[in-house]
Design an enzyme around this catalytic site. Structure first.
Site, PDB file in Angstrom:
ATOM      1  N   ASP A 120       0.812  -1.227   0.000  1.00  0.00           N
ATOM      2  CA  ASP A 120       0.000   0.000   0.000  1.00  0.00           C
ATOM      3  C   ASP A 120       0.841   1.271   0.000  1.00  0.00           C
ATOM      4  OD1 ASP A 120       0.850   0.132   2.688  1.00  0.00           O
ATOM      5  OD2 ASP A 120      -1.020  -0.715   3.442  1.00  0.00           O
ATOM      6  N   HIS A 137       7.531  -6.826  -1.313  1.00  0.00           N
ATOM      7  CA  HIS A 137       6.622  -7.308  -2.355  1.00  0.00           C
ATOM      8  C   HIS A 137       6.212  -6.178  -3.298  1.00  0.00           C
ATOM      9  CE1 HIS A 137       5.430 -10.808   0.564  1.00  0.00           C
ATOM     10  NE2 HIS A 137       6.623 -10.953   0.044  1.00  0.00           N
ATOM     11  N   CYS A 145       4.184  -1.675 -17.987  1.00  0.00           N
ATOM     12  CA  CYS A 145       3.550  -2.390 -19.097  1.00  0.00           C
ATOM     13  C   CYS A 145       4.216  -3.764 -19.250  1.00  0.00           C
ATOM     14  CB  CYS A 145       3.692  -1.582 -20.392  1.00  0.00           C
ATOM     15  SG  CYS A 145       3.197  -2.524 -21.851  1.00  0.00           S
ATOM     16  N   ASN A 253       1.185  -8.572  17.438  1.00  0.00           N
ATOM     17  CA  ASN A 253       0.211  -9.114  16.476  1.00  0.00           C
ATOM     18  C   ASN A 253      -1.121  -9.388  17.164  1.00  0.00           C
ATOM     19  OD1 ASN A 253       0.350  -9.828  13.591  1.00  0.00           O
ATOM     20  ND2 ASN A 253      -0.397 -11.831  14.261  1.00  0.00           N
TER      21      ASN A 253
HETATM   22  P1  CNA Z   1      -1.753 -11.991   6.524  1.00  0.00           P
HETATM   23  O1  CNA Z   1      -1.291 -13.354   6.226  1.00  0.00           O
HETATM   24  O2  CNA Z   1      -3.134 -11.621   6.135  1.00  0.00           O
HETATM   25  O3  CNA Z   1      -1.564 -11.774   8.105  1.00  0.00           O
HETATM   26  C1  CNA Z   1      -1.943 -10.609   8.753  1.00  0.00           C
HETATM   27  C2  CNA Z   1      -1.644 -10.756  10.226  1.00  0.00           C
HETATM   28  O4  CNA Z   1      -1.909  -9.498  10.836  1.00  0.00           O
HETATM   29  C3  CNA Z   1      -2.496 -11.809  10.932  1.00  0.00           C
HETATM   30  O5  CNA Z   1      -1.670 -12.633  11.717  1.00  0.00           O
HETATM   31  C4  CNA Z   1      -3.445 -10.977  11.816  1.00  0.00           C
HETATM   32  O6  CNA Z   1      -3.666 -11.611  13.063  1.00  0.00           O
HETATM   33  C5  CNA Z   1      -2.656  -9.711  12.015  1.00  0.00           C
HETATM   34  N1  CNA Z   1      -3.485  -8.529  12.201  1.00  0.00           N
HETATM   35  C6  CNA Z   1      -4.562  -8.126  11.491  1.00  0.00           C
HETATM   36  N2  CNA Z   1      -5.008  -6.937  11.931  1.00  0.00           N
HETATM   37  C7  CNA Z   1      -4.184  -6.581  12.955  1.00  0.00           C
HETATM   38  C8  CNA Z   1      -4.105  -5.460  13.812  1.00  0.00           C
HETATM   39  N3  CNA Z   1      -4.968  -4.435  13.729  1.00  0.00           N
HETATM   40  N4  CNA Z   1      -3.130  -5.429  14.745  1.00  0.00           N
HETATM   41  C9  CNA Z   1      -2.248  -6.444  14.845  1.00  0.00           C
HETATM   42  N5  CNA Z   1      -2.263  -7.527  14.061  1.00  0.00           N
HETATM   43  C10 CNA Z   1      -3.211  -7.586  13.122  1.00  0.00           C
HETATM   44  O7  CNA Z   1      -0.792 -10.874   5.878  1.00  0.00           O
HETATM   45  P2  CNA Z   1       0.811 -10.885   5.753  1.00  0.00           P
HETATM   46  O8  CNA Z   1       1.207  -9.478   5.645  1.00  0.00           O
HETATM   47  O9  CNA Z   1       1.442 -11.736   6.771  1.00  0.00           O
HETATM   48  O10 CNA Z   1       1.006 -11.640   4.374  1.00  0.00           O
HETATM   49  C11 CNA Z   1       1.841 -11.163   3.404  1.00  0.00           C
HETATM   50  C12 CNA Z   1       1.084 -10.646   2.178  1.00  0.00           C
HETATM   51  C13 CNA Z   1      -0.106  -9.810   2.524  1.00  0.00           C
HETATM   52  C14 CNA Z   1       1.941  -9.725   1.387  1.00  0.00           C
HETATM   53  O11 CNA Z   1       2.226 -10.311   0.170  1.00  0.00           O
HETATM   54  C15 CNA Z   1       1.158  -8.421   1.194  1.00  0.00           C
HETATM   55  O12 CNA Z   1       1.355  -7.883  -0.058  1.00  0.00           O
HETATM   56  C16 CNA Z   1      -0.224  -8.801   1.430  1.00  0.00           C
HETATM   57  N6  CNA Z   1      -1.193  -7.747   1.798  1.00  0.00           N
HETATM   58  C17 CNA Z   1      -0.840  -6.450   1.920  1.00  0.00           C
HETATM   59  C18 CNA Z   1      -1.788  -5.498   2.240  1.00  0.00           C
HETATM   60  C19 CNA Z   1      -1.375  -4.052   2.361  1.00  0.00           C
HETATM   61  O13 CNA Z   1      -0.471  -3.622   1.659  1.00  0.00           O
HETATM   62  N7  CNA Z   1      -2.007  -3.300   3.249  1.00  0.00           N
HETATM   63  C20 CNA Z   1      -3.116  -5.867   2.463  1.00  0.00           C
HETATM   64  C21 CNA Z   1      -3.455  -7.224   2.327  1.00  0.00           C
HETATM   65  C22 CNA Z   1      -2.490  -8.153   2.004  1.00  0.00           C
END
Ligand code: CNA
Length: 296
Positions: A120, A137, A145, A253
């Site tokens: 993001d 990432h 392109c 987390n």
């Molecule tokens: P994931 O696998 O979805 O894990 C997210 C983790 O964050 C989980 O363990 C949740 O328990 C924890 N979590 C969620 N909300 C909160 C909060 N408010 N406070 C504390 N902990 C929280 O996502 P990862 O990032 O581990 O996986 C990697 C992927 C996700 C990457 O390739 C990213 O590109 C991808 N991603 C990015 C975004 C973004 O840029 N905002 C959004 C969604 C996915």
């Protein structure tokens, strides 16, 4: 509400929230790993939580929701990605208290590097300098392109993404139209002249800066903090195992991460944890963020 859990116990003295505060005060080269959880408070869904993006994709009937980020699939047919890309389009000009906390570590000269898996680009908006940030990432900040590699600012295609339309490269559109007109038999890939946001798909290598920096940073850091990531995607997830054993590791987390061995796990919403830590750390640790005051 922060639940403190100690798993590793290898460093006997490092177990409590007071120890976490002490480590934050004394450490000088903190390696911060972040993931989608640091942006969920801004309304951007993470991937793997129950309300996460992957669960919202069930209607697509994919065998694995990760397929929407599969490079080969994108090259064959970019329409699948562009049918859902609007859901992960980052909001502009906004960042969370947790982003401010990382910025605070930077301002205090303690941030060695922030390895973010987020796409993001909100770390940049929060003021984390590009030399301190590795976007493992990639990000939506630029798009390229597929055919001619012409790179543009990501925001140029945001409207198309919002409208679930495929954004085409202006330099390739002419050729594409010509090829289609000249000979109906000619095969043109669906992805010919299509822009792809510069986010790393499955099947793509990580950006060069990740590989350039990680080994040196692993040996230089004196504290690792992992925030808002399920640590399920390699090679970022492997960083926690590669840090030298004498370097303490803290998890912040919402959910516990049982497959890793953290010294201290601060379980809760990361904005709350960051606000609590900043408050306890006292003078010089003000977290400048309007949401912080609400939380406080
Ligand atoms: P994931 O696998 O979805 O894990 C997210 C983790 O964050 C989980 O363990 C949740 O328990 C924890 N979590 C969620 N909300 C909160 C909060 N408010 N406070 C504390 N902990 C929280 O996502 P990862 O990032 O581990 O996986 C990697 C992927 C996700 C990457 O390739 C990213 O590109 C991808 N991603 C990015 C975004 C973004 O840029 N905002 C959004 C969604 C996915």
């Amino acid at each position: 509400i922060i639940k403190v859990k100690s798993i590793r116990n290898r460093l006997d003295e490092v177990q409590t929230i007071e120890d976490a505060l002490k480590l934050l005060k004394t450490s000088k080269k903190i390696l911060v790993i972040t993931g989608a959880g640091i942006s969920t408070s801004l309304g951007i869904p993470d991937f793997r939580s129950s309300q996460g993006f992957y669960n919202q994709l069930q209607h697509l009937g994919l065998s694995d929701p990760q397929e929407v980020f599969d490079l080969q699939l994108f090259l064959t047919d970019p329409s699948l990605f562009y049918s859902i890309a609007y859901m992960i389009l980052p909001p502009e000009e906004i960042y969370s208290p947790l982003h401010s906390f990382i910025k605070l570590l930077q301002s205090r000269g303690k941030l060695l590097r922030n390895y973010t898996q987020n796409i993001d680009n909100l770390e940049s908006y929060a003021g984390i300098s590009s030399s301190k940030l590795i976007q493992c990432h990639g990000s939506f900040a630029t798009a390229t392109c597929i055919t001619c590699k012409y790179q543009i600012k990501g925001e140029v295609i945001f409207d198309k993404i919002r409208n679930k339309e495929i954004p085409y490269c202006p330099k390739c559109t002419k050729t594409r139209n010509q090829l289609l007109r000249d000979d109906e038999e000619v095969y043109i890939a669906e992805s010919f002249g299509v822009f792809k946001p510069d986010i790393t798909f499955f099947g793509e290598p990580l950006p060069k800066t990740f590989h350039d920096m990680i080994n040196e940073d692993l040996h230089e850091c004196d504290l690792l903090i992992s925030i808002g990531t399920s640590l399920k995607v390699a090679p970022v997830a492997d960083i926690v195992d590669k840090v030298p054993p004498e370097v303490p590791q803290i998890l912040i987390n919402k959910d516990p991460i049982d497959h890793c061995n953290f010294d201290i796990s601060l379980l809760g919403y990361c904005d709350d944890v960051a606000s609590y830590l900043a408050n306890e750390l006292g003078e010089g640790w003000d977290l400048p963020h309007e949401k912080f005051n609400e939380i406080r």
